[in-house]
Design a protein around this motif. Structure first.
Motif, PDB file in Angstrom:
ATOM      1  N   LEU A 140      -0.647  12.907  42.065  1.00 32.27           N
ATOM      2  CA  LEU A 140      -1.929  13.211  42.697  1.00 32.27           C
ATOM      3  C   LEU A 140      -2.053  12.498  44.051  1.00 32.27           C
ATOM      4  O   LEU A 140      -2.488  13.092  45.047  1.00 32.27           O
ATOM      5  N   ILE A 141      -1.636  11.255  44.075  1.00 30.67           N
ATOM      6  CA  ILE A 141      -1.704  10.488  45.323  1.00 30.67           C
ATOM      7  C   ILE A 141      -0.720  11.064  46.350  1.00 30.67           C
ATOM      8  O   ILE A 141      -1.029  11.178  47.532  1.00 30.67           O
ATOM      9  N   ARG A 142       0.439  11.476  45.861  1.00 29.71           N
ATOM     10  CA  ARG A 142       1.433  12.047  46.783  1.00 29.71           C
ATOM     11  C   ARG A 142       0.879  13.293  47.496  1.00 29.71           C
ATOM     12  O   ARG A 142       0.922  13.386  48.718  1.00 29.71           O
ATOM     13  N   VAL A 143       0.314  14.232  46.733  1.00 30.63           N
ATOM     14  CA  VAL A 143      -0.208  15.447  47.397  1.00 30.63           C
ATOM     15  C   VAL A 143      -1.446  15.150  48.247  1.00 30.63           C
ATOM     16  O   VAL A 143      -1.648  15.781  49.293  1.00 30.63           O
ATOM     17  N   SER A 144      -2.237  14.198  47.809  1.00 31.36           N
ATOM     18  CA  SER A 144      -3.434  13.842  48.592  1.00 31.36           C
ATOM     19  C   SER A 144      -3.011  13.305  49.952  1.00 31.36           C
ATOM     20  O   SER A 144      -3.583  13.640  50.989  1.00 31.36           O
ATOM     21  N   ASN A 145      -1.975  12.472  49.926  1.00 35.78           N
ATOM     22  CA  ASN A 145      -1.457  11.906  51.169  1.00 35.78           C
ATOM     23  C   ASN A 145      -0.891  13.018  52.057  1.00 35.78           C
ATOM     24  O   ASN A 145      -1.122  13.056  53.262  1.00 35.78           O
ATOM     25  N   LYS A 172      -2.930  17.730  57.688  1.00 35.74           N
ATOM     26  CA  LYS A 172      -4.146  18.278  58.310  1.00 35.74           C
ATOM     27  C   LYS A 172      -4.713  17.338  59.359  1.00 35.74           C
ATOM     28  O   LYS A 172      -5.686  17.664  60.027  1.00 35.74           O
ATOM     29  N   ARG A 173      -4.163  16.156  59.427  1.00 36.60           N
ATOM     30  CA  ARG A 173      -4.768  15.083  60.229  1.00 36.60           C
ATOM     31  C   ARG A 173      -6.270  15.045  59.935  1.00 36.60           C
ATOM     32  O   ARG A 173      -7.117  14.990  60.791  1.00 36.60           O
ATOM     33  N   LYS A 174      -6.554  15.109  58.666  1.00 35.46           N
ATOM     34  CA  LYS A 174      -7.933  15.227  58.226  1.00 35.46           C
ATOM     35  C   LYS A 174      -8.110  14.319  57.015  1.00 35.46           C
ATOM     36  O   LYS A 174      -7.206  14.252  56.175  1.00 35.46           O
ATOM     37  N   LYS A 234      -1.960  23.324  42.381  1.00 35.48           N
ATOM     38  CA  LYS A 234      -2.924  24.091  43.190  1.00 35.48           C
ATOM     39  C   LYS A 234      -3.247  23.349  44.489  1.00 35.48           C
ATOM     40  O   LYS A 234      -3.465  23.974  45.528  1.00 35.48           O
ATOM     41  N   ILE A 235      -3.245  22.039  44.443  1.00 37.22           N
ATOM     42  CA  ILE A 235      -3.447  21.283  45.690  1.00 37.22           C
ATOM     43  C   ILE A 235      -2.261  21.562  46.609  1.00 37.22           C
ATOM     44  O   ILE A 235      -2.411  21.794  47.807  1.00 37.22           O
ATOM     45  N   GLN A 236      -1.063  21.604  46.013  1.00 41.41           N
ATOM     46  CA  GLN A 236       0.146  21.900  46.789  1.00 41.41           C
ATOM     47  C   GLN A 236       0.053  23.289  47.415  1.00 41.41           C
ATOM     48  O   GLN A 236       0.353  23.487  48.591  1.00 41.41           O
ATOM     49  N   ASN A 277      -5.502  -0.665  46.409  1.00 37.56           N
ATOM     50  CA  ASN A 277      -4.045  -0.582  46.596  1.00 37.56           C
ATOM     51  C   ASN A 277      -3.505   0.821  46.358  1.00 37.56           C
ATOM     52  O   ASN A 277      -2.511   1.218  46.955  1.00 37.56           O
ATOM     53  N   LEU A 278      -4.185   1.546  45.479  1.00 35.53           N
ATOM     54  CA  LEU A 278      -3.757   2.911  45.184  1.00 35.53           C
ATOM     55  C   LEU A 278      -3.880   3.817  46.409  1.00 35.53           C
ATOM     56  O   LEU A 278      -3.012   4.648  46.677  1.00 35.53           O
ATOM     57  N   ILE A 279      -4.972   3.645  47.152  1.00 39.31           N
ATOM     58  CA  ILE A 279      -5.224   4.577  48.264  1.00 39.31           C
ATOM     59  C   ILE A 279      -4.879   3.967  49.630  1.00 39.31           C
ATOM     60  O   ILE A 279      -5.087   4.598  50.670  1.00 39.31           O
ATOM     61  N   LYS A 280      -4.330   2.762  49.577  1.00 38.89           N
ATOM     62  CA  LYS A 280      -3.944   2.047  50.797  1.00 38.89           C
ATOM     63  C   LYS A 280      -3.071   2.937  51.696  1.00 38.89           C
ATOM     64  O   LYS A 280      -2.106   3.544  51.228  1.00 38.89           O
ATOM     65  N   GLY A 281      -3.435   3.026  52.959  1.00 41.59           N
ATOM     66  CA  GLY A 281      -2.598   3.765  53.908  1.00 41.59           C
ATOM     67  C   GLY A 281      -2.899   5.249  53.989  1.00 41.59           C
ATOM     68  O   GLY A 281      -2.326   5.955  54.817  1.00 41.59           O
ATOM     69  N   ILE A 282      -3.792   5.759  53.137  1.00 44.89           N
ATOM     70  CA  ILE A 282      -4.126   7.192  53.218  1.00 44.89           C
ATOM     71  C   ILE A 282      -5.446   7.340  53.986  1.00 44.89           C
ATOM     72  O   ILE A 282      -6.438   6.702  53.629  1.00 44.89           O
ATOM     73  N   ASN A 283      -5.437   8.164  55.022  1.00 43.97           N
ATOM     74  CA  ASN A 283      -6.692   8.375  55.751  1.00 43.97           C
ATOM     75  C   ASN A 283      -7.662   9.089  54.833  1.00 43.97           C
ATOM     76  O   ASN A 283      -7.475  10.259  54.507  1.00 43.97           O
ATOM     77  N   SER A 284      -8.692   8.379  54.421  1.00 42.05           N
ATOM     78  CA  SER A 284      -9.556   8.976  53.391  1.00 42.05           C
ATOM     79  C   SER A 284     -10.984   8.459  53.468  1.00 42.05           C
ATOM     80  O   SER A 284     -11.262   7.428  54.078  1.00 42.05           O
ATOM     81  N   LYS A 285     -11.837   9.244  52.819  1.00 43.47           N
ATOM     82  CA  LYS A 285     -13.192   8.760  52.550  1.00 43.47           C
ATOM     83  C   LYS A 285     -13.226   8.449  51.072  1.00 43.47           C
ATOM     84  O   LYS A 285     -12.759   9.268  50.269  1.00 43.47           O
ATOM     85  N   LEU A 286     -13.766   7.321  50.728  1.00 48.39           N
ATOM     86  CA  LEU A 286     -13.848   6.965  49.311  1.00 48.39           C
ATOM     87  C   LEU A 286     -15.306   7.047  48.900  1.00 48.39           C
ATOM     88  O   LEU A 286     -16.141   6.278  49.368  1.00 48.39           O
ATOM     89  N   ASN A 287     -15.581   8.025  48.056  1.00 51.92           N
ATOM     90  CA  ASN A 287     -16.958   8.258  47.659  1.00 51.92           C
ATOM     91  C   ASN A 287     -17.209   7.642  46.286  1.00 51.92           C
ATOM     92  O   ASN A 287     -16.697   8.135  45.278  1.00 51.92           O
TER      93      ASN A 287
END
Ligand code: SAH
Length: 348
Positions: free
Chosen positions: A243-248, A254-256, A203-205, A280-290
């Protein structure tokens, strides 16, 4: 109930559907636009008050249509008056909860997308209800209409973080988000609408492929498959790698920023090593970590002590610029009325 079934439920219909409906009933397409504005922009659910339509049409609306499908059962206000939890009764006697939270000039409404949930996250109170049914688009939207008329501060943000897994009710959730966004509807900008998912990868895809613009939040909650499987069995179907692949992919396309949510559970996912693995899991992904310190429910899980929460966060803060994420801590509001994240549950 019999009578109810024969009537047309207009709440939840989008602009095109309302325009079709008015035309089928001998009115112009423009009447459909007017109805859309009355219901969503102005929150008028009583045809008598729709002043710019003919009496004949008003009669039809009154006699043959339904504009409201939820009813307030109970309202609880937090000690500081800034958080209100609404318990609504649906037409089939099921219940859902909605939370309004005020923080300075922000007014965020947390809405439900299902009655219960079948994702079965071990730490979440809603999971204990099991899955009962999806909400209709009308039931989702009416939560916002109700809060807007009840709270005297403009709604600035909507989050699909109440009861249920929004991506297990994809069509109705997106249909309501589109109406929240529409200028003739609620007029909320796309960046003020957030959909949170436990990680339904296909569904994310789909969401990415459809080029959807609303903010996306993904509930990670653990840094390794082994840990995640224990608290979120859904990880056995869609593991972290996917999950990390689609999140990235979402954040690049979206450049978001994507938002990662991480509920901090004492002794489960709050060790220093977990913070390092998470980084290390989220390294390199433009993200907010809540980071969400756990809100205790009746279960076995506990919130770490403040010092432990702080130690965990300090590790993540060190590398945030270099690794491309930004750490935020979400101290849930309204815990005194069980309105915090994951505390929404209704027992019949
Ligand atoms: N099903 C969706 C949205 C609902 S939960 C999802 O999983 O994202 C919204 C957020 O609250 C999720 O990140 C979830 O992990 C978190 N949460 C659930 N129970 C909680 C609790 N008791 N304390 C703090 N956060 C919780």
């Amino acid at each position: 109930m019999q009578e109810y079934k024969k009537k047309n439920i207009l709440i939840g219909k989008n602009l095109e559907e309302l325009q079709n409906w008015t035309q089928i009933n001998g009115e112009t397409k423009f009447r459909g636009t007017q109805l859309f504005e009355w219901v969503y922009k102005r929150g008028v659910l009583d045809p008598k008050q729709m002043t710019n339509i003919s009496d004949k049409f008003k009669n039809l609306l009154e006699n043959e249509c339904i504009f409201s499908t939820i009813k307030l059962e109970k309202l609880s206000t937090s000690n500081n008056n800034k958080t209100i939890k609404y318990l609504f009764k649906l037409k089939d006697n099921q219940f859902i909860e909605t939370v309004s939270m005020i923080d300075g000039k922000f007014h965020t409404v947390c809405i439900s997308s299902q009655v219960g949930c079948n994702v079965d996250c071990k730490f979440c109170a809603t999971a204990s209800m099991g899955f009962i049914r999806n909400l209709t688009a009308g039931e989702i939207i009416e939560q916002l209409i109700y809060v807007r008329s009840n709270v005297n501060q403009k709604i600035t943000n909507v989050v699909f973080m109440g009861m249920g897994e929004p991506f297990m009710n994809y069509d109705n959730v997106l249909k309501s988000a589109d109406i929240f966004h529409d200028n003739l509807g609620f007029g909320l900008s796309a960046k003020r609408i957030t959909i949170s998912t436990a990680g339904i990868v296909p569904k994310i895809q789909k969401y990415i492929d459809e080029n959807r613009n609303y903010n996306l939040a993904v509930s990670l909650n653990a840094p390794t498959d082994k840990q995640r499987e224990k608290i979120m069995p859904i990880n056995m179907i869609w593991p972290l790698k996917d999950l990390i692949r689609v999140s990235n992919e979402f954040s690049i396309g979206k450049r978001k920023n994507i938002m990662f949510e991480y509920v901090l559970l004492k002794g489960i996912n709050d060790h220093q090593e977990d913070a390092i693995n998470l980084m290390n899991l989220i390294k390199g992904i433009n993200s907010k970590l809540n980071i969400i310190p756990y809100n205790e429910t009746d279960g076995i899980y506990k919130r770490p002590k403040e010092q432990e929460i702080d130690n965990f966060i300090q590790i993540l803060l060190k590398n945030q610029k270099k690794f491309g994420y930004r750490v935020l801590v979400r101290w849930s509001k309204g815990q005194d009325i069980n309105a915090g994240c994951g505390q929404l549950v209704v027992n019949n």
